[in-house]
Motif scaffolding. Structure first.
Motif, PDB file in Angstrom:
ATOM      1  N   ILE A  12      33.807  36.177  40.455  1.00  0.00           N
ATOM      2  CA  ILE A  12      33.379  37.481  40.957  1.00  0.00           C
ATOM      3  C   ILE A  12      34.511  38.480  40.767  1.00  0.00           C
ATOM      4  O   ILE A  12      35.635  38.251  41.212  1.00  0.00           O
ATOM      5  N   THR A  13      34.203  39.597  40.116  1.00  0.00           N
ATOM      6  CA  THR A  13      35.196  40.647  39.857  1.00  0.00           C
ATOM      7  C   THR A  13      34.940  41.900  40.691  1.00  0.00           C
ATOM      8  O   THR A  13      35.848  42.689  40.910  1.00  0.00           O
ATOM      9  N   ASP A  14      33.706  42.095  41.124  1.00  0.00           N
ATOM     10  CA  ASP A  14      33.328  43.243  41.958  1.00  0.00           C
ATOM     11  C   ASP A  14      32.331  42.737  43.000  1.00  0.00           C
ATOM     12  O   ASP A  14      31.137  42.596  42.716  1.00  0.00           O
ATOM     13  N   PRO A  15      32.800  42.425  44.193  1.00  0.00           N
ATOM     14  CA  PRO A  15      31.931  41.833  45.218  1.00  0.00           C
ATOM     15  C   PRO A  15      30.696  42.672  45.556  1.00  0.00           C
ATOM     16  O   PRO A  15      29.624  42.122  45.792  1.00  0.00           O
ATOM     17  N   ASP A  16      30.824  43.994  45.556  1.00  0.00           N
ATOM     18  CA  ASP A  16      29.672  44.836  45.888  1.00  0.00           C
ATOM     19  C   ASP A  16      28.587  44.746  44.816  1.00  0.00           C
ATOM     20  O   ASP A  16      27.406  44.636  45.133  1.00  0.00           O
ATOM     21  N   ALA A  17      28.975  44.798  43.549  1.00  0.00           N
ATOM     22  CA  ALA A  17      27.997  44.665  42.463  1.00  0.00           C
ATOM     23  C   ALA A  17      27.368  43.275  42.480  1.00  0.00           C
ATOM     24  O   ALA A  17      26.164  43.128  42.262  1.00  0.00           O
ATOM     25  N   TYR A  18      28.164  42.252  42.752  1.00  0.00           N
ATOM     26  CA  TYR A  18      27.621  40.888  42.779  1.00  0.00           C
ATOM     27  C   TYR A  18      26.640  40.713  43.941  1.00  0.00           C
ATOM     28  O   TYR A  18      25.613  40.048  43.795  1.00  0.00           O
ATOM     29  N   LYS A  19      26.920  41.337  45.073  1.00  0.00           N
ATOM     30  CA  LYS A  19      25.976  41.300  46.200  1.00  0.00           C
ATOM     31  C   LYS A  19      24.651  41.951  45.806  1.00  0.00           C
ATOM     32  O   LYS A  19      23.580  41.481  46.195  1.00  0.00           O
ATOM     33  N   GLU A  20      24.711  43.011  45.045  1.00  0.00           N
ATOM     34  CA  GLU A  20      23.490  43.678  44.576  1.00  0.00           C
ATOM     35  C   GLU A  20      22.715  42.738  43.638  1.00  0.00           C
ATOM     36  O   GLU A  20      21.495  42.665  43.696  1.00  0.00           O
ATOM     37  N   TYR A  21      23.425  42.041  42.772  1.00  0.00           N
ATOM     38  CA  TYR A  21      22.784  41.045  41.903  1.00  0.00           C
ATOM     39  C   TYR A  21      22.070  39.985  42.741  1.00  0.00           C
ATOM     40  O   TYR A  21      20.911  39.652  42.476  1.00  0.00           O
ATOM     41  N   LEU A  22      22.744  39.482  43.765  1.00  0.00           N
ATOM     42  CA  LEU A  22      22.135  38.455  44.621  1.00  0.00           C
ATOM     43  C   LEU A  22      20.879  38.983  45.309  1.00  0.00           C
ATOM     44  O   LEU A  22      19.895  38.260  45.471  1.00  0.00           O
ATOM     45  N   ALA A  23      20.895  40.245  45.699  1.00  0.00           N
ATOM     46  CA  ALA A  23      19.731  40.841  46.354  1.00  0.00           C
ATOM     47  C   ALA A  23      18.562  41.007  45.391  1.00  0.00           C
ATOM     48  O   ALA A  23      17.402  40.972  45.799  1.00  0.00           O
ATOM     49  N   ARG A  24      18.845  41.177  44.099  1.00  0.00           N
ATOM     50  CA  ARG A  24      17.801  41.467  43.120  1.00  0.00           C
ATOM     51  C   ARG A  24      17.292  40.249  42.349  1.00  0.00           C
ATOM     52  O   ARG A  24      16.193  40.284  41.807  1.00  0.00           O
ATOM     53  N   ASN A  25      18.069  39.178  42.271  1.00  0.00           N
ATOM     54  CA  ASN A  25      17.649  38.058  41.424  1.00  0.00           C
ATOM     55  C   ASN A  25      16.486  37.245  41.990  1.00  0.00           C
ATOM     56  O   ASN A  25      15.811  36.526  41.261  1.00  0.00           O
ATOM     57  N   SER A  26      16.216  37.367  43.268  1.00  0.00           N
ATOM     58  CA  SER A  26      15.157  36.562  43.884  1.00  0.00           C
ATOM     59  C   SER A  26      13.768  36.889  43.337  1.00  0.00           C
ATOM     60  O   SER A  26      12.879  36.030  43.360  1.00  0.00           O
TER      61      SER A  26
END
Length: 102
Positions: A12-26
């Protein structure tokens, strides 16, 4: 027909962007019947180089795993993944053959 898996290794290089990915991948994962086998968690590196997180996701078969990876739903989430992480991702067919000791 054997199941198939996504195997991902992530830094993980940008925790905020990765959190957004986690919210959207479902959305894509629900559509293609994905089931998490491994989602982060403690691990030991026995050989080679590791990344911060390891993920294994199960699909009904390789065609379904590929369809999810190539879907518009996942592509939208992947934009955020790519902003927030370095990812190694493989799709692999499971093994349905004889097991040791059988």
């Amino acid at each position: 027909m054997p199941k198939a898996y996504w195997i991902a290794r992530v830094d993980i290089t940008d925790p905020d962007a990765y959190k957004e990915y986690l919210a959207r991948n479902s959305v894509a994962f629900a559509k293609y019947g994905a089931r998490f086998i491994v989602r982060g968690g403690p691990f030991e590196t026995v050989r080679g180089e590791a990344r911060q997180r390891n993920i294994v996701i199960e699909f009904a078969d390789l065609a379904t795993a590929r369809a999810c990876a190539e879907s518009p739903e996942y592509a939208e989430a992947a934009l955020w993944r790519d902003k927030g992480a370095i990812v190694d991702l493989i799709l692999i067919e499971g093994y349905d053959g004889v097991q040791p000791g059988a």
